[in-house]
Write a protein that holds these residues in place. Structure first.
Motif, PDB file in Angstrom:
ATOM      1  N   LEU A  71       0.841  -1.199   0.000  1.00 27.57           N
ATOM      2  CA  LEU A  71       0.000   0.000   0.000  1.00 27.57           C
ATOM      3  C   LEU A  71       0.879   1.253   0.000  1.00 27.57           C
ATOM      4  N   LEU A  72       1.870   1.277   0.878  1.00 22.27           N
ATOM      5  CA  LEU A  72       2.762   2.429   0.933  1.00 22.27           C
ATOM      6  C   LEU A  72       3.510   2.606  -0.387  1.00 22.27           C
ATOM      7  N   ALA A  73       3.970   1.501  -0.960  1.00 21.03           N
ATOM      8  CA  ALA A  73       4.708   1.567  -2.218  1.00 21.03           C
ATOM      9  C   ALA A  73       3.869   2.167  -3.333  1.00 21.03           C
ATOM     10  N   SER A  74       2.562   1.937  -3.278  1.00 18.49           N
ATOM     11  CA  SER A  74       1.691   2.500  -4.314  1.00 18.49           C
ATOM     12  C   SER A  74       1.652   4.021  -4.257  1.00 18.49           C
ATOM     13  N   TYR A  75       2.045   4.578  -3.102  1.00 20.15           N
ATOM     14  CA  TYR A  75       2.147   6.029  -2.943  1.00 20.15           C
ATOM     15  C   TYR A  75       3.602   6.506  -3.060  1.00 20.15           C
ATOM     16  N   GLY A  76       4.509   5.601  -3.413  1.00 19.97           N
ATOM     17  CA  GLY A  76       5.919   5.962  -3.466  1.00 19.97           C
ATOM     18  C   GLY A  76       6.539   6.115  -2.099  1.00 19.97           C
ATOM     19  N   GLU A  77       5.960   5.456  -1.096  1.00 19.54           N
ATOM     20  CA  GLU A  77       6.394   5.597   0.282  1.00 19.54           C
ATOM     21  C   GLU A  77       6.903   4.270   0.839  1.00 19.54           C
ATOM     22  N   GLU A  90      -7.325  21.212  24.078  1.00 18.86           N
ATOM     23  CA  GLU A  90      -8.337  20.810  23.112  1.00 18.86           C
ATOM     24  C   GLU A  90      -8.306  21.737  21.896  1.00 18.86           C
ATOM     25  N   GLY A  91      -8.290  21.130  20.730  1.00 21.57           N
ATOM     26  CA  GLY A  91      -8.311  21.896  19.500  1.00 21.57           C
ATOM     27  C   GLY A  91      -6.952  22.314  18.979  1.00 21.57           C
ATOM     28  N   ASP A  92      -5.881  21.877  19.617  1.00 19.89           N
ATOM     29  CA  ASP A  92      -4.540  22.256  19.176  1.00 19.89           C
ATOM     30  C   ASP A  92      -4.179  21.429  17.942  1.00 19.89           C
ATOM     31  N   MET A  93      -4.190  22.079  16.791  1.00 17.15           N
ATOM     32  CA  MET A  93      -3.938  21.380  15.534  1.00 17.15           C
ATOM     33  C   MET A  93      -2.477  20.975  15.366  1.00 17.15           C
ATOM     34  N   ARG A  94      -1.613  21.480  16.240  1.00 21.03           N
ATOM     35  CA  ARG A  94      -0.209  21.069  16.177  1.00 21.03           C
ATOM     36  C   ARG A  94      -0.040  19.608  16.545  1.00 21.03           C
ATOM     37  N   TYR A  95      -1.013  19.049  17.271  1.00 22.51           N
ATOM     38  CA  TYR A  95      -0.874  17.644  17.667  1.00 22.51           C
ATOM     39  C   TYR A  95      -0.839  16.737  16.437  1.00 22.51           C
ATOM     40  N   THR A  96      -1.836  16.859  15.573  1.00 23.62           N
ATOM     41  CA  THR A  96      -1.888  15.957  14.410  1.00 23.62           C
ATOM     42  C   THR A  96      -0.783  16.267  13.406  1.00 23.62           C
ATOM     43  N   ALA A  97      -0.303  17.504  13.391  1.00 23.54           N
ATOM     44  CA  ALA A  97       0.810  17.828  12.511  1.00 23.54           C
ATOM     45  C   ALA A  97       2.129  17.303  13.069  1.00 23.54           C
ATOM     46  N   SER A  98       2.185  17.093  14.381  1.00 22.17           N
ATOM     47  CA  SER A  98       3.426  16.656  15.020  1.00 22.17           C
ATOM     48  C   SER A  98       3.486  15.156  15.217  1.00 22.17           C
ATOM     49  N   ILE A  99       2.370  14.553  15.606  1.00 21.14           N
ATOM     50  CA  ILE A  99       2.374  13.168  16.082  1.00 21.14           C
ATOM     51  C   ILE A  99       1.353  12.347  15.310  1.00 21.14           C
ATOM     52  N   VAL A 100       1.740  11.145  14.968  1.00 19.61           N
ATOM     53  CA  VAL A 100       0.856  10.250  14.223  1.00 19.61           C
ATOM     54  C   VAL A 100       0.831   8.896  14.915  1.00 19.61           C
ATOM     55  N   THR A 101      -0.360   8.331  15.056  1.00 21.13           N
ATOM     56  CA  THR A 101      -0.519   7.011  15.673  1.00 21.13           C
ATOM     57  C   THR A 101      -1.070   5.977  14.694  1.00 21.13           C
ATOM     58  N   TYR A 160      -1.631   5.382  10.154  1.00 12.61           N
ATOM     59  CA  TYR A 160      -1.300   5.952   8.856  1.00 12.61           C
ATOM     60  C   TYR A 160      -1.859   5.083   7.749  1.00 12.61           C
ATOM     61  N   ARG A 161      -2.604   5.716   6.884  1.00 11.40           N
ATOM     62  CA  ARG A 161      -3.233   5.067   5.733  1.00 11.40           C
ATOM     63  C   ARG A 161      -4.024   3.832   6.155  1.00 11.40           C
ATOM     64  N   GLY A 162      -4.764   3.994   7.255  1.00  6.85           N
ATOM     65  CA  GLY A 162      -5.667   2.945   7.703  1.00  6.85           C
ATOM     66  C   GLY A 162      -5.056   1.899   8.597  1.00  6.85           C
ATOM     67  N   TYR A 163      -3.774   1.991   8.895  1.00  7.97           N
ATOM     68  CA  TYR A 163      -3.099   1.023   9.755  1.00  7.97           C
ATOM     69  C   TYR A 163      -2.680   1.692  11.057  1.00  7.97           C
ATOM     70  N   GLU A 164      -2.956   1.014  12.156  1.00  8.06           N
ATOM     71  CA  GLU A 164      -2.494   1.495  13.453  1.00  8.06           C
ATOM     72  C   GLU A 164      -1.011   1.149  13.600  1.00  8.06           C
ATOM     73  N   PHE A 220       3.888   2.181  17.542  1.00 15.86           N
ATOM     74  CA  PHE A 220       4.243   3.302  18.399  1.00 15.86           C
ATOM     75  C   PHE A 220       3.735   4.585  17.756  1.00 15.86           C
ATOM     76  N   PRO A 221       3.536   5.619  18.529  1.00 19.00           N
ATOM     77  CA  PRO A 221       3.356   6.935  17.914  1.00 19.00           C
ATOM     78  C   PRO A 221       4.693   7.406  17.347  1.00 19.00           C
ATOM     79  N   TYR A 222       4.639   8.250  16.331  1.00 15.85           N
ATOM     80  CA  TYR A 222       5.850   8.782  15.718  1.00 15.85           C
ATOM     81  C   TYR A 222       5.713  10.284  15.512  1.00 15.85           C
ATOM     82  N   TYR A 223       6.844  10.939  15.306  1.00 12.56           N
ATOM     83  CA  TYR A 223       6.844  12.372  15.023  1.00 12.56           C
ATOM     84  C   TYR A 223       6.693  12.587  13.523  1.00 12.56           C
ATOM     85  N   ARG A 224       5.469  12.881  13.129  1.00 16.82           N
ATOM     86  CA  ARG A 224       5.196  13.147  11.718  1.00 16.82           C
ATOM     87  C   ARG A 224       6.036  14.332  11.212  1.00 16.82           C
TER      88      ARG A 224
END
Length: 519
Positions: free
Chosen positions: A319-325, A347-358, A360-364, A367-371
């Motif tokens: 799946l990732l390869a199909s996106y070149g990832e 609450e509402g701090d949009m920096r969270y989703t820009a910083s941290i990802v749990t 990706y592309r439908g897969y849990e 670990f969380p990572y720093y996006r």
């Protein structure tokens, strides 16, 4: 000391001989050669010398891999290892000869030696045009101040010189007072500000501008609790520089287009976006933040479509390869549990989703990572060869510095404008600060800088300058295989002078036989 005894001719060879495949502004043709007898004869030779100093920043002990991140990012409350690696540093098992920063010390003193030598040779040199002389001096003053900034941050009192001493003098040198060193570096930066241009373009992107020198000067003042000059330097950047806050926080870290990896918020970066430096590839720092595919999906050996069909890992990889990832990194530098938990953010701090990802592309993810620090692009940013800028100074940091300095000087009333400019893009609808006491503002800034600047190389030094490193590390939840709170002691706000240096030069213990408390 060992690294000070390099013969002069070898020093010149290392610094001045052009290296293949360097970033554009480093890749200058060296036609005539520089020797101790014709030091410097023309503008091109002076520029080549400056470029040689820039190359040192690309060392793995500084910005190319973990280097400075070992001591600026790890061992605080934002980043920790996803497994039992880098434990000596993160768990405060540092000692003389054990994770004592020997390589980083060497690289920083290589910068200090070479900048001091070249400044002495360029100053007043009538062989150079005035413009070339001013440009070279401004950059060298900045680079030397950057070296001593890191040296005094990490080790406190350190050996200091402004002109390159003899080999014998270097082998017997003692430590100098940190306050004196920093005072002189601030004066040098003030001079650099008057010599350097406001901005660059094209092949010169990545050089230090007057605003980079101003940002470094502001940092010095902030760390030394000199609030008025810290505020003045920060305001100068905010009000007069071409830099601006981007409208979207995530865009600050978007380097998906290899040909367009600068933006208006960057004040100074170490540029790995062009050709490899030293022939060793570009930056590898991104690998620490890029996940490892085998670690990511839970139940990774499951075969959802039955026996003989692809595993979840294989499906996810396809799946990732199909996106070149691809998730091909080391995957060990991850958010600590508390900062990874979105409920700990406002609450509402949009920096969270820009910083941290749990997920990706439908897969849990396991670990969380720093996006904000990853790049999954496999075509332009493969493992071990990432063309990303290392952001040293950016404008949002300067706004928060101005807010902190203004609050310390006059209370929060005039400080709200600076912090709220940063928060305005973080929340929709806006959540500006107001109605705080001076102490409430001060303590709120402890977290605001964490949310804005997490994993960017500021956090540990912030905790040290606020005097709360120990209590923060002790109260922060860490992964089960780490226990920094059990080991950290007051001495750990500084590193020990590296053991190898002491063995070569016992005079380094003359002013402090305890070696920053490690003896």
């Amino acid at each position: 000391m060992k690294n000070y005894s390099t013969p002069f001719f070898l020093l010149l060879a290392v610094i001045l001989i052009p290296l293949a495949s360097c970033t554009e502004f480093l890749d200058e043709e060296f036609r005539d050669g520089i020797t101790t007898d014709n030091f410097f004869n023309n503008d091109a030779e002076a520029e080549l010398a400056v470029n040689g100093v820039y190359r040192i920043l690309y060392s793995g002990d500084l910005y190319r891999t973990r280097g400075l991140d070992n001591y600026y990012v790890n061992g605080a409350d934002v980043v920790g290892p996803s497994r039992n690696v880098n434990g000596q540093i993160h768990n405060y098992l540092i000692d003389e000869g054990v994770a004592d920063g020997q390589g980083t010390w060497n690289s920083l003193y290589e910068m200090a030696r070479n900048t001091s030598l070249f400044i002495s040779s360029i100053e007043g040199n009538d062989n150079l045009s005035e413009g070339a002389r001013d440009q070279a001096l401004g950059e060298l003053l900045f680079l030397r101040a950057l070296a001593y900034y890191h040296l005094t941050n990490l080790w406190g009192d350190v050996p200091y010189f402004r002109e390159l001493p003899s080999t014998e003098e270097l082998s017997e040198i003692t430590r100098s007072d940190r306050t004196m060193i920093r005072t002189e570096m601030k004066a040098d930066l003030e001079r650099a500000i008057g010599l350097l241009p406001s901005e660059y373009s094209g092949a010169d992107l990545g050089r230090a501008s007057k605003w980079a020198a101003t940002a470094l000067k502001a940092k010095y003042h902030l760390f030394d609790r000199e609030w008025q000059p810290a505020l003045a330097a920060s305001r100068s950047i905010i009000e007069n520089s071409p830099h601006r806050l981007l409208d979207n926080y995530a865009d600050v870290f978007d380097q998906s287009d290899p040909a367009n990896q600068y933006n208006d918020e960057y004040i100074y970066v170490v540029d790995f976006t062009k050709d490899p430096v030293f022939g060793e590839g570009r930056t590898q720092r991104t690998d620490d933040y890029n996940p490892r595919i085998r670690d990511e999906p839970s139940n990774r050996n499951d075969r959802p479509d039955g026996p003989g069909t692809p595993t979840r890992v294989q499906l996810y990889s396809d799946l990732l390869a199909s996106y070149g990832e691809g998730m091909t990194g080391y995957g060990w530098a991850i958010p600590l549990p508390e900062i990874a938990d979105s409920t700990n953010w406002e609450e509402g701090d949009m920096r969270y989703t820009a910083s941290i990802v749990t997920e990706y592309r439908g897969y849990e993810l396991s670990f969380p990572y720093y996006r904000k620090n990853w790049n999954l692009d496999q075509e332009n940013s493969p493992r071990g060869n990432h063309p990303e800028n290392y952001i040293v100074f950016r404008l949002a940091d300067i706004y928060l510095m101005a807010a902190e300095a203004e609050n310390e000087l006059n209370g929060p009333e005039g400080a709200y404008a600076y912090v709220n400019a940063v928060r305005a893009r973080a929340f929709e609808p806006d959540k500006p600060w107001s109605g705080m006491s001076q102490d409430e503002f001060r303590r709120a800034m402890y977290d605001e800088r964490k949310w804005e600047l997490a994993a960017e190389g500021h956090r540990r030094m912030d905790l040290i300058r606020w005097g709360i490193l120990l209590e923060t590390v002790k109260s922060t939840e860490h992964r089960p295989w780490n226990n920094p709170g059990n080991n950290i002691t007051p001495k750990h706000v500084l590193l020990p002078i590296p053991l190898e240096e002491i063995q070569l030069n016992p005079n380094l213990l003359e002013t402090d036989p305890s070696n920053n408390g490690y003896r």
